[in-house]
Design an enzyme around this catalytic site. Sequence first.
Site: not given
Length: 526
Positions: A259, A278
């Site tokens: 990420e 997220h």
Amino acid sequence: MKVLVTDPLLPEGLEILKKAGLEVEERVGLSPEELKEAIREADGIIIRSGTKLTAEIIEAAERLKVIARAGTGLDNVDLEAASRRGIVVMNCPGGNTNSAAEHTLALMFAMARNVPQAMASLKAGRWERKKFLGRELMGKTLGIIGLGRIGSVVAERAQGLKMKVIAYDPYVTPERASEMGVELVSLDELYARSDIITVHVPLMKETYHLLNAESFAKMKDGVLVINCARGGIVDERALYEAMKSGKVAGAALDVFEKEPPDPDHPLFSLENFVCTPHLGASTLEAQKNVAVAAASQVVDFLVHGVVRNAVNMPSVSAEALKVLKPYLVLAEKLGAMQAQLAEGPITEVSIVYQGEVSRLDTAPLTMALLKGLLSRALREDVNYVNALYRARERGIKILESKTETAEDFLNLIGVTVKFKGGENYLAGTIFGKMEPRIVRINDFQLDALPQGHMLYIHNDDRPGVIGLIGVTLGEAGLNISRMHVGQEPEKRRNVILLSVDQAPSEEVLSALRNLPHVHSVKALEL
């Protein structure tokens, strides 16, 4: 005292810190080198998922007493390094439960009705009603992997949509699942029956790439897959191949193994792939909850000496902790070992405190034992504060008793764990003032240090078997540091507990299990 805040925190949290007289330094977006310098003079630090507290950074903190995560996950904190330095690590379990559960449902609806794809098409000037034929959720079977805090809320909401809910969770009893209106099934059965699958488990060795090529092959054709838990639980390359083949009709990820993911991630090329950056905990309500909780916990600890929601120490005074510490270590080890020895969902835990330990406040010891018992399943979602609640939530019956006499030791903690199909008994004591020891496993008496990588082996009591075990481990490059051998004369069997210098691979475990006269081999991590 100074509190460093390195990820965005709502003003409500910052105000709590300032009103308590703490100096607040906001430094968002620091590089690792900048963080090492900034943390040097901090007494406390509040983070979210953006800050990575590695062992190197923690070692640079000269005054740090507490780390607070404004959220649940602690995979960005080196817990061992923090514990080694005596730094209390806290999280805020429950603050974002509703937010994460609702986001799971949002992604489910988005996939079922092709919402993102239809919106993009319409904004591009097309009117393609026939192309985006959706599916109703009512009557569909939702498979939930992990029936914990968030998974149970998803189950409740899905039932409101008149979905059939099945779940896999080896730490939840069928009775508890039945109370929730959920059918507990094996993982393979969940794959075979589910129209939609959602995962709600922590990321750990056992759950890394849990959904992989083999898993997808066992699923229904046209299944929908959701992951709002942790990146890495889903093998993204295998998911891409399953979607390309049509096996998986749609997938929605809120989390990724890396990420942010690379812009050319192969999943982004698929029209039936839905994703968000997220956002599971990204609601105003959830952020306010965790900001207030994290700040309040830091104030309680730094100003008043009160510990709440710590994951690496119990909620006790500093004076009591000095006396209880070796017993806390022993209790948690006993719980962790019982969790790994159990052959099914645990239904009952019976703890007996004998001798000198019975005269202490044993409530924190019970919490420590339950934390050890549940940590493999719940990871950062269980701590010394909520361990008893989490156990009862899973339908586990807890019994505790004390006796001032201990036959062979000054103090003894005995733990019987019942599970579907059997039970195990473990007992441990403290040698000297600080050293925990396991002194009994069922009928097997021993003197073992519960630490590191261990193997628990049952074999026939025949000459040469122990030698073959040693040779097999040696050929795999594993060194035996300690070994304890006991006998079960009525069964003509041996019980072996040995410590090795590194975790054995599945290949090594398989080789041991295939040795002549070896009946079972369990790898234990303590």
